[in-house]
Write a protein that holds these residues in place. Structure first.
Motif, mmCIF file in Angstrom:
data_model
loop_
_atom_site.group_PDB
_atom_site.id
_atom_site.type_symbol
_atom_site.label_atom_id
_atom_site.label_comp_id
_atom_site.label_asym_id
_atom_site.label_seq_id
_atom_site.Cartn_x
_atom_site.Cartn_y
_atom_site.Cartn_z
ATOM 1 N N LEU A 238 7.532 4.839 3.723
ATOM 2 C CA LEU A 238 6.583 5.944 3.751
ATOM 3 C C LEU A 238 5.721 6.014 2.489
ATOM 4 C CD1 LEU A 238 8.754 8.813 5.305
ATOM 5 C CD2 LEU A 238 7.196 7.232 6.456
ATOM 6 N N ILE A 239 6.366 5.842 1.329
ATOM 7 C CA ILE A 239 5.633 6.001 0.070
ATOM 8 C C ILE A 239 5.024 4.685 -0.399
ATOM 9 C CG2 ILE A 239 5.804 6.686 -2.345
ATOM 10 C CD1 ILE A 239 8.118 8.523 -1.550
ATOM 11 N N CYS A 240 5.877 3.654 -0.478
ATOM 12 C CA CYS A 240 5.428 2.386 -1.064
ATOM 13 C C CYS A 240 4.623 1.528 -0.101
ATOM 14 C CB CYS A 240 6.638 1.588 -1.571
ATOM 15 S SG CYS A 240 7.635 2.467 -2.782
ATOM 16 N N THR A 241 4.567 1.921 1.164
ATOM 17 C CA THR A 241 3.777 1.163 2.131
ATOM 18 C C THR A 241 2.660 2.023 2.711
ATOM 19 O OG1 THR A 241 5.725 -0.169 2.674
ATOM 20 C CG2 THR A 241 3.875 -0.264 4.204
ATOM 21 N N ALA A 242 3.008 3.123 3.396
ATOM 22 C CA ALA A 242 1.991 3.951 4.042
ATOM 23 C C ALA A 242 0.996 4.506 3.028
ATOM 24 C CB ALA A 242 2.666 5.084 4.815
ATOM 25 N N LEU A 243 1.510 5.235 2.058
ATOM 26 C CA LEU A 243 0.625 5.831 1.056
ATOM 27 C C LEU A 243 -0.037 4.767 0.193
ATOM 28 C CD1 LEU A 243 -0.513 8.260 -0.451
ATOM 29 C CD2 LEU A 243 1.608 8.325 -1.802
ATOM 30 N N ALA A 244 0.749 3.767 -0.232
ATOM 31 C CA ALA A 244 0.218 2.758 -1.152
ATOM 32 C C ALA A 244 -0.880 1.918 -0.516
ATOM 33 C CB ALA A 244 1.353 1.856 -1.635
ATOM 34 N N PHE B 253 8.526 2.044 9.132
ATOM 35 C CA PHE B 253 8.323 3.363 8.543
ATOM 36 C C PHE B 253 6.922 3.486 7.946
ATOM 37 C CE2 PHE B 253 13.054 3.535 8.472
ATOM 38 C CZ PHE B 253 13.198 4.713 9.188
ATOM 39 N N GLY B 254 6.374 2.367 7.483
ATOM 40 C CA GLY B 254 4.999 2.391 7.024
ATOM 41 C C GLY B 254 4.044 2.720 8.157
ATOM 42 N N PHE B 255 4.295 2.115 9.309
ATOM 43 C CA PHE B 255 3.493 2.390 10.506
ATOM 44 C C PHE B 255 3.610 3.855 10.919
ATOM 45 C CE2 PHE B 255 4.200 2.865 15.141
ATOM 46 C CZ PHE B 255 2.878 2.803 15.573
ATOM 47 N N ILE B 256 4.844 4.367 10.939
ATOM 48 C CA ILE B 256 5.066 5.767 11.325
ATOM 49 C C ILE B 256 4.386 6.705 10.333
ATOM 50 C CG2 ILE B 256 6.821 7.563 11.603
ATOM 51 C CD1 ILE B 256 8.722 5.343 12.597
ATOM 52 N N GLY B 257 4.548 6.407 9.041
ATOM 53 C CA GLY B 257 3.938 7.257 8.026
ATOM 54 C C GLY B 257 2.428 7.298 8.128
ATOM 55 N N LEU B 258 1.815 6.135 8.326
ATOM 56 C CA LEU B 258 0.363 6.083 8.453
ATOM 57 C C LEU B 258 -0.118 6.812 9.704
ATOM 58 C CD1 LEU B 258 -0.245 2.420 7.297
ATOM 59 C CD2 LEU B 258 -1.245 4.468 6.250
ATOM 60 N N ALA B 259 0.634 6.675 10.798
ATOM 61 C CA ALA B 259 0.261 7.375 12.028
ATOM 62 C C ALA B 259 0.283 8.886 11.814
ATOM 63 C CB ALA B 259 1.215 6.982 13.156
ATOM 64 N N LEU B 260 1.318 9.379 11.125
ATOM 65 C CA LEU B 260 1.410 10.817 10.856
ATOM 66 C C LEU B 260 0.278 11.278 9.941
ATOM 67 C CD1 LEU B 260 5.280 11.201 10.351
ATOM 68 C CD2 LEU B 260 3.914 11.898 12.339
ATOM 69 N N LEU C 12 -9.841 -4.667 15.306
ATOM 70 C CA LEU C 12 -8.397 -4.514 15.490
ATOM 71 C C LEU C 12 -7.665 -5.833 15.275
ATOM 72 C CD1 LEU C 12 -5.864 -2.958 16.274
ATOM 73 C CD2 LEU C 12 -6.426 -3.362 18.692
ATOM 74 N N ARG C 13 -8.172 -6.916 15.866
ATOM 75 C CA ARG C 13 -7.497 -8.199 15.717
ATOM 76 C C ARG C 13 -7.458 -8.634 14.256
ATOM 77 N NH1 ARG C 13 -8.892 -13.213 19.604
ATOM 78 N NH2 ARG C 13 -10.460 -13.849 18.112
ATOM 79 N N ALA C 14 -8.539 -8.401 13.538
ATOM 80 C CA ALA C 14 -8.559 -8.743 12.117
ATOM 81 C C ALA C 14 -7.514 -7.944 11.358
ATOM 82 C CB ALA C 14 -9.939 -8.478 11.538
ATOM 83 N N ALA C 15 -7.397 -6.655 11.686
ATOM 84 C CA ALA C 15 -6.420 -5.810 11.002
ATOM 85 C C ALA C 15 -4.987 -6.248 11.321
ATOM 86 C CB ALA C 15 -6.618 -4.348 11.414
ATOM 87 N N LEU C 16 -4.749 -6.657 12.566
ATOM 88 C CA LEU C 16 -3.410 -7.117 12.950
ATOM 89 C C LEU C 16 -3.023 -8.391 12.186
ATOM 90 C CD1 LEU C 16 -3.503 -6.579 16.835
ATOM 91 C CD2 LEU C 16 -2.430 -5.116 15.119
ATOM 92 N N VAL C 17 -3.962 -9.322 12.113
ATOM 93 C CA VAL C 17 -3.681 -10.575 11.391
ATOM 94 C C VAL C 17 -3.488 -10.304 9.904
ATOM 95 C CG1 VAL C 17 -4.571 -12.857 10.791
ATOM 96 C CG2 VAL C 17 -4.926 -11.947 13.090
ATOM 97 N N LEU C 18 -4.297 -9.411 9.349
ATOM 98 C CA LEU C 18 -4.123 -9.038 7.953
ATOM 99 C C LEU C 18 -2.745 -8.439 7.721
ATOM 100 C CD1 LEU C 18 -7.575 -7.450 7.000
ATOM 101 C CD2 LEU C 18 -6.560 -9.529 6.055
ATOM 102 N N GLY C 19 -2.225 -7.720 8.713
ATOM 103 C CA GLY C 19 -0.897 -7.143 8.589
ATOM 104 C C GLY C 19 0.182 -8.199 8.437
ATOM 105 N N GLY D 297 -3.685 -0.452 11.070
ATOM 106 C CA GLY D 297 -3.717 -1.657 11.889
ATOM 107 C C GLY D 297 -2.871 -2.769 11.300
ATOM 108 N N SER D 298 -2.879 -2.889 9.980
ATOM 109 C CA SER D 298 -2.090 -3.944 9.348
ATOM 110 C C SER D 298 -0.600 -3.722 9.549
ATOM 111 C CB SER D 298 -2.412 -4.018 7.853
ATOM 112 O OG SER D 298 -1.886 -2.906 7.152
ATOM 113 N N GLN D 299 -0.162 -2.466 9.535
ATOM 114 C CA GLN D 299 1.266 -2.194 9.746
ATOM 115 C C GLN D 299 1.673 -2.406 11.203
ATOM 116 O OE1 GLN D 299 3.361 -1.796 7.005
ATOM 117 N NE2 GLN D 299 1.342 -2.452 6.285
ATOM 118 N N ILE D 300 0.735 -2.187 12.127
ATOM 119 C CA ILE D 300 1.019 -2.527 13.523
ATOM 120 C C ILE D 300 1.247 -4.030 13.637
ATOM 121 C CG2 ILE D 300 0.083 -2.624 15.868
ATOM 122 C CD1 ILE D 300 -1.504 -0.112 15.263
#
Length: 299
Positions: free
Chosen positions: A225-231, A42-49, A64-71, A186-189
């Protein structure tokens, strides 16, 4: 720090404080791995929206790879650990242990990133460890036999957060930077892809889970959505503006909000042993992240 930086820190603390409440509601019902996966999904979906509405760029500029690993480090593993802890510990316990993130960041910085600690900060680290010990040995929980496991899970999570702060600076900020929304997306992906196989295995072999619980779904959606995407947009923006160690001070502000939400919604209470340990941890965090005498004199 500017006024807007302090404002974002307080807002982020209130949001992340609520995340412990939501996980405390969802994890015992859906399971730790399922709750963690749904949170990042839901964090991924929220950020995409959010990015689509704001017409933000999805260009990772070679990061991108750095963001994925950070995720994986900053979301996948910590969220799973906190969902495990939420099955055994009240929200306030997890939140105060989350406040050890700057302590973990200080230790990791010394060990792997050539950071230096003053005598005051070393005293803070030691005091924090003593506070954790008091919480573990004197604090009371609804599941006493699992308190130690819950504490260890929280400390693994804070270790991941501490490491991710420095990696974000090294992989993102010091290499030309990247928009905070893009880093968070990218981190949520990365976190979603990391947890997906575990979620599929859990669903396949845990058919007894009751998925028809509207209040639990509301908690999962809110924490995603709130505590992950927005935060996370707020968090990565703070890292870019004020640096990783100062950004980790948000964990100092989270426990009061988590305790308040837990008391208002779930009626959770805290033992005297927990209060003593929590005060020691808070003082320790202040000693680690607060300005020293030299900086105050310079100001």
């Amino acid at each position: 720090m500017r006024i807007q930086d302090y404002t974002r820190l307080i807002l982020l603390a209130a949001i992340w404080g609520a995340s412990f409440l939501f996980m405390r509601i969802a994890a015992p019902q859906f399971g730790a791995i399922n709750t963690a996966f749904l949170r990042v999904l839901f964090g991924f979906i929220g950020l995409a929206l959010i990015m689509l509405v704001l017409r933000s760029s999805f260009n990772f500029a070679g990061k991108l790879r750095a963001a994925l690993v950070l995720g994986v480090i900053n979301s996948g593993l910590p969220f799973f650990m906190y969902c495990l802890a939420a099955k055994w510990l009240p929200a306030g316990y997890s939140a105060i242990l989350n406040a050890t993130t700057p302590l973990m960041g200080a230790i990791i910085g010394v060990m792997f990133f050539s950071e230096k600690l003053t005598a005051r900060k070393w005293i803070g680290v030691i005091l924090g460890l003593v506070g954790i010990t008091i919480i573990t040995t004197l604090g009371e929980s609804h599941a006493d036999s699992n308190v130690l496991a819950g504490v260890v899970a929280c400390l693994v999570a804070t270790g991941c957060y501490g490491l991710a702060g420095f990696l974000t600076r090294r992989w993102i900020s010091q290499r030309g930077g990247l928009d905070a929304k893009t880093v968070a997306f990218g981190s949520q992906i990365g976190a979603t892809l990391f947890l997906l196989p575990f979620f599929a295995f859990s669903v396949a072999y845990e058919p007894e889970i009751n998925w028809q619980q509207p209040s639990v779904w509301a908690s999962v959606i809110a924490v995603g959505l709130i505590c992950t995407a927005l935060a996370y947009i707020l968090y990565f923006r703070l890292i870019a503006d004020i640096g990783p160690l100062r950004s980790l001070t948000v964990t100092f502000l989270i426990p009061p909000f988590a305790v308040l939400w837990g008391y208002l919604v779930l009626g959770e209470t805290l033992s005297s042993g927990f209060v003593l340990g929590a005060v020691m941890v808070c003082v320790a965090v202040w000693m680690v992240v607060g300005p020293g005498k030299e900086k105050m004199a310079a100001r």
